[in-house]
Design an enzyme around this catalytic site. Structure first.
Site, mmCIF file in Angstrom:
data_model
loop_
_atom_site.group_PDB
_atom_site.id
_atom_site.type_symbol
_atom_site.label_atom_id
_atom_site.label_comp_id
_atom_site.label_asym_id
_atom_site.label_seq_id
_atom_site.Cartn_x
_atom_site.Cartn_y
_atom_site.Cartn_z
ATOM 1 N N LYS A 1 -83.285 -66.248 -1.453
ATOM 2 C CA LYS A 1 -82.468 -67.452 -1.283
ATOM 3 C C LYS A 1 -81.784 -67.808 -2.593
ATOM 4 C CE LYS A 1 -85.394 -69.778 2.172
ATOM 5 N NZ LYS A 1 -84.413 -69.885 3.262
ATOM 6 N N ARG B 1 -90.213 -66.401 12.270
ATOM 7 C CA ARG B 1 -90.349 -65.861 13.634
ATOM 8 C C ARG B 1 -91.292 -64.664 13.644
ATOM 9 N NH1 ARG B 1 -83.990 -65.051 13.821
ATOM 10 N NH2 ARG B 1 -84.177 -66.892 12.501
#
Ligand code: BES
Ligand code: MN
Ligand code: ZN
Length: 492
Positions: free
Chosen positions: A274, A348
Site C-alpha cells: 500500500k 477474502r
C-alpha cells in the site's frame, strides 16, 4: 463509571449536575418545574435561541442554589413524536461530552424520564457508557490531570420498577463492555495486538465465561489444508492462527449461529504494498475479529439462550522473501484454487478458509464481518456498513437490527454477473478483479465458500474507525458490529 439508581424526585435531589431532556416542541412537567425554580431562565434561553431542544445540542448552567442540583444540564431530544432509543442514546452521549468538557465527574440523570419508552433507561445507560469511552493506554504524561468519570445516578420517580431498572442497567453494562473490548482491540497498535494477542484474549474470554476454546496453530492449519489463510501469513514473523470460541446458551438446543471475523492484525498490502500515507490505519484490519470477540463476550455475559460459535482467522499481511506474491496459486480448504493477482486482497483469503471450515458446525446462519474493501468506503462512506448475503430473510433481520441499535447497514446486490471478473485463466478463481464494484466482487468471492449455508457478509471498512467524534462514539475505534449482532441474536 459506577452507575447507581435512586428513587427520588429530580427537584429534591442534590447532585453536582442534573441532566434533563428537553424537546423542541413540547415542554414537559420536569422542564416546567425546573424553569419555574430558575425564574424562567429556560424559557429565556429558548427565546434567545441559545438552547431550544434540538438534537445533539446541550446547555450547562449553574443553579445558584435555586435547585438542590448545583448545575443543570439541558439536553436536546428534538421533536417529541420522533423520540426513540437512538435519540436517547445520542442525547446521553451529548450529555456525557458536555460533562467531560466541564470536568464534572459525578452527575445524575433524568433523561430517561422524558419518555415512556420501555427501553429508555437502557438506551440512556448505553449512550452514557459508550460516550464516556477514552483510549489513553499509551499516554504516560500528566496522568494526574487526566479526567475520568466516577458515578452516574439514574433517577426513578416511582418506588416500583427498581428491580427492572437494575436489570436493564446490568444488561446495558454487559453490552457496553463487549463494545469497549472490541474498541480496545482495534485501538491498540499492531505491535501489541498480534495474532497471539487475539488468541490470548479469546482464551481469557473462554475462562471468564466458560466457553469452549480451540486454537489451530500454523502446522495444524497446513495439515488441514487452509492454504489461503497460511499463504497470507507467510511474510510475517508472527504466525497465522485460527481461533474458535463456542458458547452454549442455557437451554439452547439446535444448530449454532456462526460468526466469522477478519483478523488481519496489520495490512501492509504485502508485496502489492500500500502507499505509505495513512497506512497506520491498517492496524484496524482486525476489527471484524474484535467485533466477534466482543459479541461472544456480550452474548455469554447476557446469557443469551442460543448456541453461538465465533471463528477468527488471523494473520499479519507483510512483504518478505517468504511472502506470498502475485501470480501464486493457492489451494483453499474448500479445494477451490485461487490465483493471487493482488496480495492486498488478503481479507477474502483468510475468510474463505474460515468460512469453509465453519460449515463443520452446520450453522443455522453464518455472518462474517470484515474491514474488507476500500470500495465499500467509497460507496457508503462512514454512515453504514455494506451488507450482502444469500438469504433475504437473514439480510432483512440484520437491516432491522441495524435500524434499532443505530449501527446502520445498507444492502448491496450479489448478482452472478458480478463474478465474471473473478474468474482466472489458470485457476478456479482470482482474488482480485477490477476496481469497479469492488465491495460486491469481494462479497461474490466469499459466496463461493459458504455452500448451502444461510449467510450474510458485513463490510465494516468504513464504519470500524471514525475520524470524527459522534455523540456516543468518540473519535477512533467504534466497536461496530457488537451491538448489531446482539440486537440480531436477541431478535431470533
Ligand atoms: N483492509 C483493506 C480494506 C480497507 C480499506 C479497510 C480502507 C479499511 C479502510 C483490504 O485488505 C484491502 O486492501 N482491499 C483492497 C482490495 C483490492 C486490492 C482488490 C482495496 O480495497 O483496495
Ligand atoms: Mn489488504
Ligand atoms: Zn485488509
Amino acid at each position: 463509571m459506577d452507575i447507581k439508581i435512586d428513587t427520588v424526585s429530580p427537584l429534591d435531589h442534590a447532585t453536582p449536575a442534573l441532566v434533563i431532556g428537553c424537546f423542541e416542541d413540547v415542554k414537559d412537567d420536569l422542564y416546567n418545574a425546573c424553569n419555574a425554580a430558575l425564574d424562567g431562565c429556560l424559557g429565556r434561553l429558548a427565546d434567545t435561541r441559545e438552547f431550544n431542544g434540538k438534537v445533539k445540542t446541550s446547555y450547562l448552567l449553574q443553579t445558584l442554589g435555586r435547585l438542590p442540583a448545583e448545575r443543570l444540564l439541558l439536553v436536546g431530544l428534538g421533536k417529541n413524536k420522533e423520540v426513540n432509543n437512538e435519540r436517547l442514546r445520542q442525547a446521553a452521549g451529548t450529555a456525557i461530552q458536555a460533562l467531560r468538557s466541564a470536568r464534572v465527574k459525578s452527575f445524575s440523570s433524568a433523561l430517561h424520564l422524558s419518555t415512556s419508552l420501555p427501553e429508555a433507561l437502557e438506551a440512556v445507560t448505553v449512550g452514557t457508557l459508550l460516550g464516556s469511552y477514552a483510549f489513553e493506554h499509551y499516554k504516560t504524561k500528566e496522568k494526574e490531570e487526566r479526567f475520568s468519570f466516577k458515578e452516574m445516578t439514574l433517577l426513578l420517580t416511582e418506588a416500583g420498577g427498581k428491580e427492572e431498572a437494575v436489570a436493564r442497567v446490568d444488561r446495558a453494562s454487559i453490552l457496553c463492555q463487549g463494545v469497549d473490548l472490541a474498541r480496545d482491540l482495534v485501538s491498540h497498535p499492531g505491535n501489541v495486538v498480534t495474532t497471539g494477542y487475539l488468541a490470548d484474549t479469546a482464551r481469557e474470554l473462554a475462562g471468564l465465561h466458560g466457553l469452549e476454546f480451540r486454537i489451530y496453530e500454523q502446522a495444524e492449519l497446513e495439515e488441514l489444508g487452509m492454504n489461503a489463510l497460511v499463504g497470507v501469513g507467510k511474510g510475517a514473523a508472527e504466525p497465522p492462527r485460527l481461533i474458535v470460541l463456542e458458547y452454549r446458551g442455557p437451554g439452547a438446543k439446535g444448530r449454532p449461529v456462526v460468526l466469522v471475523g477478519k483478523g488481519i492484525t496489520f495490512d501492509s498490502g504485502g508485496i502489492s504494498i500500500k502507499p505509505g500515507a495513512g497506512m497506520e490505519e491498517m492496524k484496524t484490519d482486525m476489527a471484524g475479529a474484535a467485533a466477534v470477540l466482543g459479541t461472544m463476550s456480550a452474548a455469554a455475559g447476557l446469557k443469551l439462550p442460543i448456541n453461538l460459535v465465533g471463528i477468527v482467522p488471523t494473520a499479519e499481511n507483510m512483504p518478505d522473501g517468504k511472502a506470498y506474491k502475485p501470480g501464486d496459486v493457492l489451494t483453499s480448504l474448500s479445494g477451490q484454487t485461487i490465483e493471487i493477482t493482488n496480495t492486498d486482497a488478503e481479507g477474502r483469503l483468510v475468510l474463505c478458509d474460515a468460512m469453509h471450515f465453519a460449515q463443520r458446525y452446520k450453522p443455522t446462519a453464518m455472518i462474517d464481518l470484515a474491514t474488507l474493501t476500500g470500495a465499500c468506503v467509497v460507496a457508503l462512506g462512514h454512515e453504514a456498513s455494506g451488507l450482502m448475503g444469500n438469504d433475504q430473510r437473514l439480510v432483512d433481520a440484520l437491516k432491522k437490527a441495524g435500524e434499532l441499535c443505530g449501527e446502520r447497514v445498507w444492502q448491496l446486490p450479489l448478482w452472478d454477473e458480478y463474478g465474471e471478473v473473478m474468474k482466472s485463466d489458470i485457476a478456479d478463481l482470482k482474488n482480485a478483479g477490477s476496481r469497479d464494484g469492488g465491495s460486491i466482487t469481494a462479497g461474490w468471492f466469499l459466496k463461493q465458500f459458504v455452500g448451502e449455508t444461510r449467510w450474510a457478509h458485513l463490510d465494516i471498512a468504513g464504519t470500524a474507525w471514525s475520524d470524527k467524534a459522534r455523540p456516543y462514539c468518540p473519535k477512533g475505534a467504534t466497536g461496530v458490529g457488537v451491538r448489531l449482532l446482539i440486537e440480531y441474536l436477541e431478535s431470533r
